[in-house]
Write a protein that holds these residues in place. Structure first.
Motif, PDB file in Angstrom:
ATOM      1  N   VAL A  27       5.079   5.158  -2.979  1.00  0.00           N
ATOM      2  CA  VAL A  27       5.095   4.719  -1.587  1.00  0.00           C
ATOM      3  C   VAL A  27       5.806   5.747  -0.715  1.00  0.00           C
ATOM      4  O   VAL A  27       5.308   6.129   0.351  1.00  0.00           O
ATOM      5  N   HIS A 171      12.024  -2.577  -2.084  1.00  0.00           N
ATOM      6  CA  HIS A 171      10.910  -2.413  -3.030  1.00  0.00           C
ATOM      7  C   HIS A 171      11.116  -3.275  -4.258  1.00  0.00           C
ATOM      8  O   HIS A 171      10.157  -3.659  -4.931  1.00  0.00           O
ATOM      9  N   ASN A 172      12.369  -3.518  -4.565  1.00  0.00           N
ATOM     10  CA  ASN A 172      12.673  -4.368  -5.714  1.00  0.00           C
ATOM     11  C   ASN A 172      14.096  -4.874  -5.582  1.00  0.00           C
ATOM     12  O   ASN A 172      15.045  -4.101  -5.671  1.00  0.00           O
ATOM     13  N   VAL A 221       7.651  -5.407   0.470  1.00  0.00           N
ATOM     14  CA  VAL A 221       6.342  -4.783   0.302  1.00  0.00           C
ATOM     15  C   VAL A 221       5.177  -5.755   0.105  1.00  0.00           C
ATOM     16  O   VAL A 221       4.100  -5.338  -0.330  1.00  0.00           O
ATOM     17  N   ASN A 254       1.899  -2.670   0.405  1.00  0.00           N
ATOM     18  CA  ASN A 254       1.713  -1.231   0.207  1.00  0.00           C
ATOM     19  C   ASN A 254       0.239  -0.862   0.202  1.00  0.00           C
ATOM     20  O   ASN A 254      -0.614  -1.663  -0.170  1.00  0.00           O
ATOM     21  N   ARG A 307       5.623   0.064 -16.309  1.00  0.00           N
ATOM     22  CA  ARG A 307       6.971   0.244 -16.826  1.00  0.00           C
ATOM     23  C   ARG A 307       7.197  -0.901 -17.817  1.00  0.00           C
ATOM     24  O   ARG A 307       6.818  -2.043 -17.544  1.00  0.00           O
ATOM     25  N   GLN A 311      10.634  -7.385 -15.879  1.00  0.00           N
ATOM     26  CA  GLN A 311       9.872  -7.787 -14.687  1.00  0.00           C
ATOM     27  C   GLN A 311       8.369  -7.891 -14.947  1.00  0.00           C
ATOM     28  O   GLN A 311       7.668  -8.708 -14.344  1.00  0.00           O
ATOM     29  N   GLU A 384       6.701  -9.612  -8.748  1.00  0.00           N
ATOM     30  CA  GLU A 384       6.076  -8.334  -8.389  1.00  0.00           C
ATOM     31  C   GLU A 384       6.143  -8.132  -6.879  1.00  0.00           C
ATOM     32  O   GLU A 384       5.337  -8.688  -6.142  1.00  0.00           O
ATOM     33  N   PRO A 385       7.105  -7.339  -6.403  1.00  0.00           N
ATOM     34  CA  PRO A 385       7.264  -7.149  -4.952  1.00  0.00           C
ATOM     35  C   PRO A 385       5.938  -6.773  -4.278  1.00  0.00           C
ATOM     36  O   PRO A 385       5.544  -7.388  -3.295  1.00  0.00           O
ATOM     37  N   GLY A 387       3.341  -4.243  -6.320  1.00  0.00           N
ATOM     38  CA  GLY A 387       2.485  -3.870  -7.435  1.00  0.00           C
ATOM     39  C   GLY A 387       1.462  -2.872  -6.941  1.00  0.00           C
ATOM     40  O   GLY A 387       0.767  -3.127  -5.954  1.00  0.00           O
TER      41      GLY A 387
HETATM   42  C1  GLC Z   1       8.738  -1.457  -7.102  1.00  0.00           C
HETATM   43  C2  GLC Z   1       8.125  -2.836  -7.311  1.00  0.00           C
HETATM   44  C3  GLC Z   1       6.608  -2.818  -7.146  1.00  0.00           C
HETATM   45  C4  GLC Z   1       6.256  -2.129  -5.823  1.00  0.00           C
HETATM   46  C5  GLC Z   1       6.905  -0.746  -5.768  1.00  0.00           C
HETATM   47  C6  GLC Z   1       6.621   0.009  -4.487  1.00  0.00           C
HETATM   48  O1  GLC Z   1       8.380  -0.603  -8.153  1.00  0.00           O
HETATM   49  O2  GLC Z   1       8.438  -3.323  -8.600  1.00  0.00           O
HETATM   50  O3  GLC Z   1       6.099  -4.130  -7.138  1.00  0.00           O
HETATM   51  O4  GLC Z   1       4.864  -1.990  -5.731  1.00  0.00           O
HETATM   52  O5  GLC Z   1       8.308  -0.884  -5.874  1.00  0.00           O
HETATM   53  O6  GLC Z   1       6.962  -0.736  -3.338  1.00  0.00           O
END
Ligand code: GLC
Length: 491
Positions: A27, A171-172, A221, A254, A307, A311, A384-385, A387
């Protein structure tokens, strides 16, 4: 001033292609390009870890980290943003310091608090040294969490910084940057911030909480994750703070870079293809089977690139694995992370030769070949924020079998037989049997070629580019600027 585009500084601890452990890097590497293409003056800054080359030095200046006098060396590179309108350059700055960042890994050191205190303290002087005066400073995750507060403190004596807006993106929420109280001193901050209403968190100092409290506007996100983190179940102890800032908290899903992730031109694939030429996708599947030593078969190939951490739903997946492997299918996994998961999957591969392939480690080329060569993509995430895996998978015509949580809920829709709409197969409860049931629904549809190709086309043609989301970020930046009195916003 503002209608000619914004001056934006994006700060992150990892930025692809320079340094990456997870989706944050993707991102932080791709959003700035989209913002640049949309007419903004965007620059990016990250630490210079050992794995990053010796780019040209621009300047250096002293930084005090508690009692320590350190030097911040600024290096410079760039990323190129390609679009139909040509190529734009996004300058990338590296905060370099041999003591703190000349190391193999990005995180996980005893002195992470001090390392990232130094990083945070370097950002404002870096802008001043470079003569770059951002309208908006966009922070990402805990590693840049104190910067909004540092901007506010500096803004008390500087009209320029007082007008600078800050946006903080989660992001997390699980990774919080929680360290002992002495960290405050390293940041040059007084006791007055060490309160439950301040940056204190269960007796420690929290970088994440600092970002959540002091940024003008915060976002995460996806819209679903933005709602989820305001509940105790997903809030990681910060749901109270997030509820308090609920009216300043946005969800922006995202995107992915459509030039980099394009099955019709991706040089990493055995054969390129698009949604009108799915035959070539099958060639990718056969080539992948050959490369990984699987039997050559037209059984559905279920892929996963992840990963290997809690999570990602690996305990539920391992529980479901005996059932899953009793079906006529192949399973391919690429990932790295916790040793116990790596070993559990490696042992499955040993006991199912020709049917299961497990590769532990990073491999960008193999990752793309899995997206292209698989029929289905597994993502049983606990949370999952956003994914990114499911977005790339859909773009490459691999159909998500995934848990309806966070960004997955916002980007994948369940295939509906009666209307013919949908791009995946979802389950709600975090239970092995529900995962297997979703997979069985997918396997059932897979048997019918024309239905399956219809679903694949639909997934491939859904728009997950940055276009819409980058425009939403611009909206959020404007909102943050209105908090600084820089622009008028309708109520
Ligand atoms: C983190 C989150 C994932 C997200 C990413 C980018 O890795 O676990 O869900 O897509 O950040 O924002």
């Amino acid at each position: 001033m503002l209608d000619t585009g914004l001056k934006i500084l994006v700060v992150a601890s990892e930025v692809a292609p320079f340094a990456k452990t997870g989706g944050l890097a993707d991102v932080a590497g791709s959003l700035p390009k989209a913002l640049a293409v949309q007419g903004n003056d965007v620059r990016v800054v990250l630490p210079r870890y050992r794995r990053i080359g010796d780019y040209a030095t621009v300047t250096d200046f002293p930084v005090e980290v508690g009692q320590r006098k350190e030097t911040c060396i600024v290096r410079r590179s760039r990323i190129e943003a390609k679009s139909s309108r040509g190529t734009k350059e996004v300058p990338v700055y590296f905060v370099d310091n041999y003591h703190y960042f000349d190391r193999d890994r990005l995180y996980g050191y005893e002195d992470d608090a001090e390392r990232f205190a130094f990083f945070n303290l370097s950002i404002l002087p870096l802008c001043e040294e470079l003569g770059f005066r951002p309208d908006v400073v966009h922070l990402n995750d805990w590693q840049s969490g104190f910067i909004p507060l540092l901007i506010r403190i500096r803004g008390r004596h500087s009209a320029l910084w007082n007008e600078t807006a800050s946006v903080f993106t989660i992001h997390n929420l699980r990774y919080q940057g929680r360290f002992p109280k002495v960290t405050l001193g390293l940041l040059g901050l007084g006791e007055e911030y060490f309160t439950p209403g301040g940056v204190e968190f269960y007796g420690d100092v929290s970088f994440m909480k600092a970002g959540l409290l002091f940024a003008d506007v915060i976002n995460t996100v996806s819209e679903t994750y933005a709602r989820e983190i305001q509940t105790p179940e997903f809030g990681e102890g910060l749901d109270g703070v997030l509820r308090k800032r609920g009216s300043d908290l946005y969800g922006i899903v995202n995107g992915i870079n459509y030039h980099e992730y394009d099955p019709s031109s991706d040089p990493r694939l055995f054969k390129t293809y698009d949604s009108r030429n799915l035959g070539a996708k099958v060639d990718n599947k056969l080539a992948l089977q050959r490369e990984l030593g699987l039997s050559l078969s037209h059984e559905p190939l279920v892929g996963m690139v992840s990963r290997l951490v809690d999570q990602k739903g690996l305990d539920v997946l391992l529980e479901a694995m005996p059932e899953i492997l009793s079906r006529p299918l192949q399973f391919v996994l690429l990932g790295s992370g916790d040793e116990r998961y790596e070993e559990a999957f490696r042992s499955l591969a040993r006991s199912h030769p020709g049917k299961v392939s497990v590769t532990t480690g990073f491999n960008g080329i193999l990752a793309q070949r899995i997206y292209a060569g698989s029929d289905m993509f597994l993502m049983p995430s606990r949370f999952e924020p956003c994914g990114l895996g499911q977005l790339i998978a859909m773009r490459y015509g691999s159909i998500p079998v995934a848990r309806r949580t966070g960004g997955i809920a916002d980007t994948v829709s369940e295939y509906d037989v009666s209307t013919g709409t949908g791009t995946g197969f979802l389950f709600d409860r975090y239970e092995a049997e529900d995962l297997v049931a979703a997979l069985d629904r997918a396997l059932d549809k897979y048997r019918d070629r024309s239905t399956w190709n219809h679903i694949v086309k639909q997934a491939m043609e859904t728009d997950f580019s940055w276009n819409k989301s980058a425009a939403m970020y611009t909206e959020v930046y404007m909102e943050a600027l209105s908090r600084r009195g820089r622009v008028e916003r309708p109520a």
